[in-house]
Design a protein around this motif. Structure first.
Motif, PDB file in Angstrom:
ATOM      1  N   PHE A 168      25.111  51.594  74.592  1.00 59.26           N
ATOM      2  CA  PHE A 168      24.238  50.507  74.123  1.00 59.26           C
ATOM      3  C   PHE A 168      25.058  49.413  73.444  1.00 59.26           C
ATOM      4  CE2 PHE A 168      21.435  54.066  74.514  1.00 59.26           C
ATOM      5  CZ  PHE A 168      20.267  53.515  74.991  1.00 59.26           C
ATOM      6  N   TRP A 169      24.623  48.198  73.636  1.00 54.01           N
ATOM      7  CA  TRP A 169      25.159  47.096  72.819  1.00 54.01           C
ATOM      8  C   TRP A 169      24.060  46.558  71.890  1.00 54.01           C
ATOM      9  CZ3 TRP A 169      21.984  43.144  73.962  1.00 54.01           C
ATOM     10  CH2 TRP A 169      21.466  43.053  75.264  1.00 54.01           C
TER      11      TRP A 169
ATOM     12  N   LEU B 242      18.721  51.083  70.643  1.00 57.19           N
ATOM     13  CA  LEU B 242      19.247  52.423  70.384  1.00 57.19           C
ATOM     14  C   LEU B 242      18.461  53.090  69.249  1.00 57.19           C
ATOM     15  CD1 LEU B 242      21.336  54.642  70.798  1.00 57.19           C
ATOM     16  CD2 LEU B 242      22.933  53.353  69.398  1.00 57.19           C
ATOM     17  N   LEU B 243      18.219  52.328  68.192  1.00 59.40           N
ATOM     18  CA  LEU B 243      17.472  52.889  67.055  1.00 59.40           C
ATOM     19  C   LEU B 243      16.063  53.301  67.470  1.00 59.40           C
ATOM     20  CD1 LEU B 243      18.608  50.488  64.170  1.00 59.40           C
ATOM     21  CD2 LEU B 243      19.240  52.876  64.497  1.00 59.40           C
ATOM     22  N   GLU B 244      15.503  52.535  68.338  1.00 61.18           N
ATOM     23  CA  GLU B 244      14.161  52.840  68.844  1.00 61.18           C
ATOM     24  C   GLU B 244      14.156  54.200  69.538  1.00 61.18           C
ATOM     25  OE1 GLU B 244      10.283  51.937  68.927  1.00 61.18           O
ATOM     26  OE2 GLU B 244      11.791  50.581  68.086  1.00 61.18           O
ATOM     27  N   LEU B 245      15.199  54.429  70.358  1.00 56.94           N
ATOM     28  CA  LEU B 245      15.296  55.711  71.078  1.00 56.94           C
ATOM     29  C   LEU B 245      15.541  56.870  70.107  1.00 56.94           C
ATOM     30  CD1 LEU B 245      17.367  54.686  74.230  1.00 56.94           C
ATOM     31  CD2 LEU B 245      14.980  55.369  74.154  1.00 56.94           C
ATOM     32  N   ILE B 246      16.313  56.601  69.054  1.00 60.80           N
ATOM     33  CA  ILE B 246      16.556  57.646  68.036  1.00 60.80           C
ATOM     34  C   ILE B 246      15.243  57.963  67.319  1.00 60.80           C
ATOM     35  CG2 ILE B 246      17.814  58.194  65.902  1.00 60.80           C
ATOM     36  CD1 ILE B 246      20.063  56.344  66.974  1.00 60.80           C
ATOM     37  N   LYS B 247      14.513  56.881  67.020  1.00 62.74           N
ATOM     38  CA  LYS B 247      13.235  57.042  66.325  1.00 62.74           C
ATOM     39  C   LYS B 247      12.265  57.872  67.158  1.00 62.74           C
ATOM     40  CE  LYS B 247      10.344  53.970  63.594  1.00 62.74           C
ATOM     41  NZ  LYS B 247       9.942  52.563  63.440  1.00 62.74           N
ATOM     42  N   ASN B 248      12.291  57.653  68.487  1.00 65.69           N
ATOM     43  CA  ASN B 248      11.392  58.397  69.387  1.00 65.69           C
ATOM     44  C   ASN B 248      11.875  59.813  69.661  1.00 65.69           C
ATOM     45  OD1 ASN B 248      10.041  56.044  69.598  1.00 65.69           O
ATOM     46  ND2 ASN B 248      10.930  55.464  71.565  1.00 65.69           N
ATOM     47  N   ASN B 249      13.001  60.157  69.043  1.00 63.68           N
ATOM     48  CA  ASN B 249      13.623  61.468  69.252  1.00 63.68           C
ATOM     49  C   ASN B 249      14.142  61.685  70.675  1.00 63.68           C
ATOM     50  OD1 ASN B 249      13.284  62.339  66.621  1.00 63.68           O
ATOM     51  ND2 ASN B 249      11.139  62.900  67.047  1.00 63.68           N
ATOM     52  N   THR B 250      14.305  60.617  71.404  1.00 64.19           N
ATOM     53  CA  THR B 250      14.934  60.746  72.730  1.00 64.19           C
ATOM     54  C   THR B 250      16.408  61.064  72.536  1.00 64.19           C
ATOM     55  OG1 THR B 250      13.464  58.976  73.388  1.00 64.19           O
ATOM     56  CG2 THR B 250      15.144  59.597  74.974  1.00 64.19           C
ATOM     57  N   ILE B 251      16.972  60.461  71.512  1.00 69.32           N
ATOM     58  CA  ILE B 251      18.389  60.664  71.202  1.00 69.32           C
ATOM     59  C   ILE B 251      18.490  61.144  69.758  1.00 69.32           C
ATOM     60  CG2 ILE B 251      20.595  59.448  70.862  1.00 69.32           C
ATOM     61  CD1 ILE B 251      19.688  57.472  73.023  1.00 69.32           C
ATOM     62  N   SER B 252      19.427  62.090  69.546  1.00 72.78           N
ATOM     63  CA  SER B 252      19.672  62.518  68.164  1.00 72.78           C
ATOM     64  C   SER B 252      20.742  61.617  67.563  1.00 72.78           C
ATOM     65  CB  SER B 252      20.136  63.974  68.169  1.00 72.78           C
ATOM     66  OG  SER B 252      20.951  64.217  67.057  1.00 72.78           O
ATOM     67  N   ILE B 253      20.646  61.391  66.268  1.00 73.25           N
ATOM     68  CA  ILE B 253      21.616  60.485  65.630  1.00 73.25           C
ATOM     69  C   ILE B 253      23.027  61.068  65.640  1.00 73.25           C
ATOM     70  CG2 ILE B 253      21.404  61.298  63.207  1.00 73.25           C
ATOM     71  CD1 ILE B 253      21.151  58.147  62.632  1.00 73.25           C
ATOM     72  N   ASP B 254      23.132  62.390  65.789  1.00 72.79           N
ATOM     73  CA  ASP B 254      24.464  63.002  65.822  1.00 72.79           C
ATOM     74  C   ASP B 254      25.191  62.747  67.140  1.00 72.79           C
ATOM     75  OD1 ASP B 254      24.048  64.012  63.321  1.00 72.79           O
ATOM     76  OD2 ASP B 254      23.030  65.805  64.104  1.00 72.79           O
TER      77      ASP B 254
END
Lengths: 579, 575
Positions: B526-527, B532-544
């Motif tokens: 991502f640029w 990216l934060l949106e996807l983390i928020k949706n739990n699609t991606i973990s912040i780790d």
């Protein structure tokens, strides 16, 4: 009586091809130029007519210095003839139409004679002459009155000079000498119709070289033979340079955009390499072809350019690109089909030399190109070479076909059919151009004629207010369909009433767009298109009377003019009362 | 005594075979001109191929084809396999490609010399042609881009070999030469399918050169079999190409493609002939002048004059100059400098070389074609220029009467040629150097990246921020394809990147971003921080999973901002 009839019959029989040619030429001229008398004054003609009204038949010539006349700057013979026509028949295109018919025919006959003289081929002479008559690339010469005389007569005297110089080789002195002097005189006359005709002098050297006696000092002799015109034109040329560049200056377009020398040098080569195609492909067809080619070759570009940008590209660069390629194809065709025919080589060289020579002034004067083509009238003097190339190509194709089908007569018939068909097509295009010219002029004529019809006279020191419900030529205050400012056209139209100051016509006041009122001596003239501006004038000049105001209203939808002086005066009275 | 020694020295030189001298000189000139290709780095296509090779092995890009497809030229089997070997065993190393270039360009130059000599029977023309080909700058891309040397140079080598042998066969009529020449042509085809024109060229050469009896029968007997097979192959390739939706999808104005082909087969060769002599940078200097003096009004209405300069005006000038060259070539023909048959062969070879380009490249996006296409076409073009130059030299020589004048003329001609070749070499060096600089930018990014992030987390998601827009809006790092794809390829060996994503060329286009999972693995780039934060928020991606970097355009360096990124993200989520 019988003897006379027999002589006429013998004459007709011996000149049957020439007579067939003249008959065909007459028919074609009739077909193409029938509507020419319906043309009207467009732009510069108004100024010329104004000067003729004031100075008589000499018109603007009176304003020129002798040096300017001798140097050929004013093309004084063309100007004089135009002035006489305007003087004899003002607002009529008839004299110009007659000249177009007659002189164009004479030019075609002269070309016929020259080609016949050089090539000894009636076929070549016939097709050269007919192509010359019908080629549509030069239609502006006939459809724009301002260009008619100079182009027609310049070519007439140039061709006459060439023909006289050519036939002199058939005679011994003193006929030979008198013919030579006559051709010089013709060349001088041609020069005073259009100075570009001077290049014909080079052809004289070439004729001397080709047809003169074989001698070791031939080159020197050719120069010696024409020493008088050389010196004469050197003198005239010197004066010309003096008046043109030194006294008046000449800020050409080239100088404004780019150093001229490189541009001229490039154009000397480049112009001849694009113009040849223009003779054979009418402008409209070339543009259609270039639009097709553009989409074909650069099809993703429509995304990049605006409509205007795309159109401009097609009209300029792509059309030029195609012209170049078609010219090269034609040159290759001439090289392979015509050059091998030895007996027509002299004619080919003559046409090539003439073609290149006539391009020299165009490059030197930095002739503006109207899109990819030159201004149509410039092609008229170039056309004899184009006509000769056309007929030579026909002969070349005929020979090629003969070698394929083996029957000369069939090849001859096919070529005659194709040649005549193409010439007819050119005639149709020319006729269409003439009709377009007349249709373009007609609203101007109708509008201007109505002024005199509904109001033959004007009050003293008239102020004209011209309004309407439609605007023309992209100008917000152009309420009638004339190309110049109606203020100037109306001054000329009403000059005979004696109410218009001549000084304003000569100035020329109101020639470009604008409004205003000017007092000269005991006469005055004003022209307005905005009522508010007129009210301002009347407010600031209390001496002016509302009775001086004449109102016209042009209804663009019906094309009719209305005299609404009373309404305008009432309106002005009301407005000034409030003030 | 001295004269004797001098003569001895020359007799020694004369005894060295001409071919060795030419090859040696060619090698030195090639090394001098193209030495910097050994410093090149992967730019765009190389990364795509490297990724696919890492995933699929040596037969990458060929698996989807059947044997018949491969035999019909699909996949360019030889070229692809050799390239794959280089990518597999020498990843990120330019040397194998450079060595191919250093070997085959001199050999090809030698073959050009030999063909020219066979066709023109004139050593001077052959030497000039050799020089033109050896130093031709317009086709530099064939050597200066890493993926090209194998396919372009080796296929051209086989075409030249085939021609050489076939011309020899026409002289000796030895059957094995005929077979070898056809085999060479087919080998070239398997290296690069655009050499399919050789299948038409060889029969034409036969028709031109065969002077024996019963020409037609001999022709049919010799060629019918392989000609049918080859032509069917070529036609099926062309039909397959035009039938694909891709080519028609991009067309804006729907004009039948056969019409494009007819137009291109005339216009491409016409415009390109003079372009061999005029480097494009020089052409783009002339063009504005040309437009200004001829169409001063035009440019007022055109919003982007560069498009006019790069395309139609350049084409126009190129066509004008090409006609001048054609005229001069015709002059050399009429002067008898070259024979009619030779001129015909050169013309046919030149036009046929454009056939695949005319078919597969319906329209150009610049006046100059992709430089690599011109490498094989430079062969006939060089011989044409050699003939033109020699005939001009002869033309001027007519005016020299004394010996000294002749000597001066020869010196001038040689000097002119040397200057021309030196100029061409300097252009090649400049172009190669420009590619090296481009490669260095990529190299710098890659080396910093691998140093800063030696190992990736599971299902890695890379965020690269920064203020840069390199060649594309939001392309944050100076790479010439999507950074996501480059990172996937770089770290593939760590076993955390899904194979299918590389096969799908996921994230290959510049400034593309996204996240995908497959085979129990995942990868994202991502640029855009918010996305990216949106996807983390949706739990699609973990912040780790996230590795965050920042690329500074000022000092061209990466900074690891993973920690601050995570802190910012957590702060944002808690709000």
């Amino acid at each position: 009586m019988n003897k006379i009839i027999r002589r006429i019959r013998a004459f007709c029989w011996s000149h049957k091809y020439g007579l067939i040619f003249i008959s065909a030429a007459l028919l074609l001229i009739r077909f193409m130029f029938r509507l020419l008398p319906n043309l009207y004054y467009v732009f510069d003609e108004w100024k010329l007519l104004g000067a003729v009204y004031i100075y008589g038949p000499l018109g603007e010539l009176k304003l020129l210095t002798p040096m300017e006349i001798i140097s050929g700057k004013a093309r004084f013979l063309a100007l004089l003839l135009t002035n006489i026509s305007l003087y004899v028949a003002p607002f009529s295109a008839l004299p110009f139409a007659i000249a177009s018919d007659v002189v164009h025919l004479l030019n075609a006959i002269l070309l016929y004679l020259i080609v016949k003289k050089i090539s000894k081929s009636k076929f070549l002479a016939f097709f050269s002459g007919l192509f010359f008559i019908t080629c549509s690339v030069d239609s502006q010469v006939f459809t724009w009155i301002g260009a008619t005389y100079e182009s027609l007569f310049a070519l007439f005297f140039s061709l006459l000079a060439i023909w006289l110089y050519l036939i002199r080789f058939d005679y011994k002195r003193p006929v030979n000498t008198s013919l030579k002097v006559s051709s010089w005189i013709c060349l001088l006359l041609a020069y005073y119709f259009k100075e570009t005709s001077i290049v014909v002098l080079v052809l004289f050297f070439w004729f001397d070289w080709m047809y003169g006696k074989k001698r070791s000092d031939k080159l020197l002799l050719t120069v010696k033979n024409n020493l008088i015109p050389i010196l004469l034109f050197c003198g005239i040329g010197f004066l010309r340079i003096l008046t043109f560049y030194v006294i008046h200056g000449h800020p050409t377009f080239a100088q404004q955009t780019h150093p001229s020398i490189a541009r001229i040098a490039f154009h000397l080569i480049y112009y001849p390499l694009t113009s040849l195609a223009h003779f054979y492909i009418p402008y409209d067809y070339m543009i259609k072809l270039s639009i097709f080619f553009y989409h074909f070759q650069y099809q993703f570009i429509p995304k990049v350019f605006s409509d205007v940008g795309e159109t401009v590209l097609n009209y300029y660069i792509i059309a030029d690109y195609l012209s170049f390629m078609i010219t090269v194809v034609l040159i290759v065709a001439i090289y392979f089909l015509v050059l091998p025919i030895k007996k027509y080589r002299t004619l080919l060289f003559f046409a090539v030399l003439y073609y290149f020579l006539q391009h020299v002034p165009l490059a030197l004067y930095d002739a503006p190109k109207g899109k990819a083509y030159f201004e149509s009238r410039y092609y008229y003097v170039l056309l004899p070479s184009g006509a000769i190339f056309f007929s030579l190509l026909l002969i070349g194709i005929k020979n090629l076909m003969k070698s394929i089908v083996r029957f000369e007569f069939i090849a001859f018939l096919i070529i005659c059919f194709v040649g005549c068909g193409y010439i007819y097509k050119q005639a149709v295009v020319m006729k269409r151009d003439v009709i377009a010219g007349v249709e373009y002029n007609q609203p101007m004529k109708t509008a201007m004629d109505q002024f005199i019809a509904i109001r033959p006279n004007l009050p003293d020191k008239p102020i004209i207010l011209l309004t309407g419900n439609n605007t023309y030529f992209g100008e917000v205050d152009q309420f009638i369909p004339v190309l110049l400012n109606p203020g100037y056209a109306l001054m000329v139209r009403y000059y005979k009433t004696g109410k218009i100051p001549g000084e304003l016509i000569l100035e020329p006041y109101h020639f470009d767009h604008g409004e205003g009122y000017r007092l000269v001596g005991n006469k005055a003239y004003g022209f307005y298109t905005q009522e508010s501006h007129l009210i301002e004038l009347l407010k600031s000049n209390p001496k002016l009377s509302i009775n001086q105001v004449v109102g016209f209203y042009y209804d663009g939808a019906t094309g009719t003019l209305k005299d609404d002086t009373q309404e305008v005066q009432l309106f002005l009275k009301d407005s000034l009362r409030e003030y | 005594m001295k004269q004797k020694q001098f003569r001895k020295l020359f007799s020694f030189l004369a005894r060295i075979p001409q071919d060795i001298i030419i090859t040696t000189v060619s090698l030195f000139v090639t090394l001098f001109s193209y030495w910097n290709i050994s410093k090149l780095y992967y730019l765009n296509d190389e990364w795509a191929q490297l990724g696919i090779v890492k995933v699929n092995g040596l037969y990458a890009s060929l698996q989807s084809f059947s044997l018949l497809d491969i035999l019909m030229g699909n996949g360019r089997v030889f070229g692809t396999v050799i390239n794959n070997i280089f990518f597999r065993y020498f990843p990120l190393n330019p040397w194998p490609f450079a060595i191919i270039a250093f070997i085959f360009h001199p050999i090809n130059s030698l073959l050009v010399y030999k063909i020219s000599k066979k066709l023109t029977s004139n050593t001077w023309i052959s030497l000039i042609s050799w020089g033109f080909f050896l130093t031709c700058s317009v086709s530099h891309q064939a050597l200066s881009e890493l993926t090209n040397p194998v396919q372009v140079l080796i296929s051209t080598f086989f075409v030249l070999l085939s021609l050489n042998i076939f011309i020899e066969y026409m002289r000796t009529e030895k059957g094995y030469q005929f077979i070898v020449s056809w085999l060479c042509a087919y080998t070239a085809f398997l290296f690069k399918d655009s050499t399919m024109y050789t299948f038409i060229l060889l029969p034409i050469l036969f028709v031109i050169f065969y002077s024996g009896k019963r020409k037609l029968i001999t022709f049919v007997k010799l060629h019918i079999c392989q000609a049918i097979i080859m032509i069917v192959t070529a036609v099926s390739r062309v039909i397959g190409y035009y039938g694909s939706p891709g080519i028609n999808a991009v067309a804006i104005v729907k004009i039948p493609l056969w019409m494009h082909f007819s137009n291109n087969i005339i216009m491409y060769p016409l415009a390109s002939l003079s372009q061999f002599l005029i480097p494009y940078r020089f052409m783009y200097k002339i063009v504005p002048w040309f437009v200004r003096i001829n169409y001063p009004v035009t440019m007022v209405y055109v919003t982007d004059p560069n498009v006019v300069y790069d395309l139609m005006a350049s084409d126009f000038i190129a066509v004008i100059l090409s006609f001048v060259l054609i005229f001069l070539f015709a002059y050399s023909l009429f002067r008898g400098v070259i024979k009619r048959k030779t001129a015909l062969v050169l013309g046919v070879l030149y036009i046929l070389n454009f056939m695949p380009i005319a078919a597969f490249l319906p329209w150009k996006n610049a006046s100059y074609m992709e430089s690599r296409y011109l490498y094989a076409i430079a062969v006939p073009a060089s011989i044409i220029f050699g003939s033109i130059f020699y005939s001009l030299f002869q033309f001027i020589q007519v005016f020299t009467k004394r010996k000294i004048e002749k000597v001066i003329l020869i010196i001038c001609a040689v000097l002119f040629l040397c200057l021309f070749f030196v100029k061409q070499i300097s252009i090649i060096r400049r172009e190669v150097y420009a590619n090296v600089i481009r490669g260095n930018n990529t190299k710098n990014v890659v080396s910093q990246l691998t140093r800063m992030v030696p190992t990736l987390p599971d299902k890695p998601v890379i965020y690269i921020g920064g203020e840069g827009n390199y060649g594309h809006f939001n392309q944050k790092v100076p790479l010439e394809l999507g950074p996501g794809y480059v990172i996937m390829t770089l770290y593939y060996d760590q076993g955390k990147i899904p194979k299918s994503l590389i096969n799908q060329v996921f994230l290959e286009t510049m400034a593309s971003q996204g996240y995908k999972e497959s085979e129990g693995k995942g990868f994202g780039y991502f640029w855009d921080k918010n996305q990216l934060l949106e996807l983390i928020k949706n739990n699609t991606i973990s912040i780790d999973q996230v590795v965050a970097l920042n690329y500074s355009t000022r000092d061209s360096t990466f900074t690891n901002i993973t920690k601050s990124f995570k802190e910012d993200a957590l702060k944002q989520f808690s709000q």
